[in-house]
Write a protein that holds these residues in place. Structure first.
Motif, short mmCIF file in Angstrom:
data_model
loop_
_atom_site.label_atom_id
_atom_site.label_comp_id
_atom_site.label_asym_id
_atom_site.label_seq_id
_atom_site.Cartn_x
_atom_site.Cartn_y
_atom_site.Cartn_z
N ASP A 117 0.83 -1.21 0.00
CA ASP A 117 0.00 0.00 0.00
C ASP A 117 0.86 1.26 0.00
N LEU A 118 1.96 1.23 0.75
CA LEU A 118 2.82 2.42 0.82
C LEU A 118 3.61 2.63 -0.46
N VAL A 119 3.99 1.55 -1.12
CA VAL A 119 4.61 1.69 -2.45
C VAL A 119 3.62 2.36 -3.40
N GLY A 137 11.46 -6.13 0.72
CA GLY A 137 10.88 -4.99 0.03
C GLY A 137 10.44 -5.32 -1.38
N SER A 138 11.08 -6.32 -1.96
CA SER A 138 10.70 -6.77 -3.31
C SER A 138 9.34 -7.45 -3.31
N VAL A 139 8.98 -8.06 -2.19
CA VAL A 139 7.67 -8.73 -2.09
C VAL A 139 6.55 -7.69 -2.13
N GLY A 140 6.64 -6.69 -1.26
CA GLY A 140 5.62 -5.65 -1.24
C GLY A 140 5.56 -4.86 -2.52
N CYS A 144 2.37 -4.75 -5.19
CA CYS A 144 1.75 -3.49 -5.63
C CYS A 144 1.71 -3.40 -7.15
N LEU A 145 2.83 -3.65 -7.80
CA LEU A 145 2.91 -3.49 -9.25
C LEU A 145 2.05 -4.53 -9.99
#
Length: 273
Positions: A117-119, A137-140, A144-145
């Motif tokens: 959500d923050l990305v 961080g790659s998971v979130g 998102c993408l």
């Protein structure tokens, strides 16, 4: 600790589930190095309210190009300090954040969904087309993408986990839980977050994204994120991704190794000031 967990797994399985649940949702916060603190203090800092958290966001520079940095689990924006320092010579504006329960943001249980959500918030708010993420961080970021129609020019992963079930297996091994208790933990997570655990995989997310060029850096001897995980994601990503295998940086020093960071900068293709 493991013998006690194994005993509790038989006598009080719900106690073990609660221990593992907290391990998965409540990260430790580690102190930044003096240099990292200095870089954070140089940022333009803002606080946003999100799901009851006070989330810290950061901005460095004012260049025409824009870059979002997404830290890993139990990490924080300051972990990118060496790269931020090197990018001062380039025409770029850098954005980052401390995810909920990370860094200088407020504390509480958190998951990949908050990262995602923050990305989304950062990409939308600042119209960013280039991203770098470390580890979890790659998971979130990929979640998102995969779920929103962003078109990204370039994306760099500094290692990446892949399958969520591997994370569950690692936690189970770490605390010494039995398979029976592990299944109870999975049921709790799937029920509370209304997801299928075996569908929460970076290699699945990445195929639903729109990224023009990607690169993954992976230390072949990384003991936290295994080479096979990055290889799986790179294979799923396909021809738009290049996997760069390196050695001697481990999981964290990869963010402080100048030769690696220069390759990142070259790939991101920023103009010099």
């Amino acid at each position: 600790m493991k013998p006690l967990i194994k005993l509790l797994s038989a006598a009080a399985p719900n106690v073990v589930v609660n221990i593992a649940y907290k391990k998965i949702l409540k990260p430790q916060v580690f102190k930044l190095r003096p240099h990292e603190v200095e870089i954070i203090q140089q940022a333009e800092e803002k606080s946003i309210t999100y799901k009851g958290f006070e989330v810290k966001t950061y901005k460095w520079g004012s260049g025409k190009d824009k870059l979002l940095m997404v830290h890993g689990w139990e990490g924080q924006a300051g972990n990118f300090s060496d790269l931020i320092q090197m990018l001062k010579d380039y025409d770029v504006t850098i954005y980052s954040f401390d995810a909920p329960s990370h860094g200088y943001s407020s504390q509480g249980p958190t998951t990949m969904f908050e990262f995602s959500d923050l990305v989304k918030y950062m990409l939308e708010t600042y119209d960013i087309k280039k991203v770098i993420s470390h580890s979890f961080g790659s998971v979130g970021t990929t979640h998102c993408l995969a779920n929103y129609p962003f078109i990204m020019d370039k994306y760099v992963m500094m290692t990446t986990p892949d399958r969520f079930m591997e994370r569950i297996d690692d936690v189970a091994e770490m605390v010494g839980m039995t398979n029976k208790v592990k299944h109870r933990l999975l049921n709790r997570l799937e029920t509370e977050f209304n997801v299928a655990a075996n569908e929460q995989n970076v290699s699945d997310f990445i195929q639903k994204t729109n990224i023009k060029e990607g690169m993954i850096f992976q230390d072949i001897n990384d003991k936290i994120v295994r080479l096979s995980q990055s290889e799986s994601v790179a294979k799923a990503w396909g021809k738009n991704c290049q996997l760069i295998k390196i050695e001697g940086t481990g999981h964290f020093r990869i963010l402080r190794t100048e030769t690696v960071l220069q390759q990142v900068i070259d790939f991101l293709d920023f103009d010099k000031n």
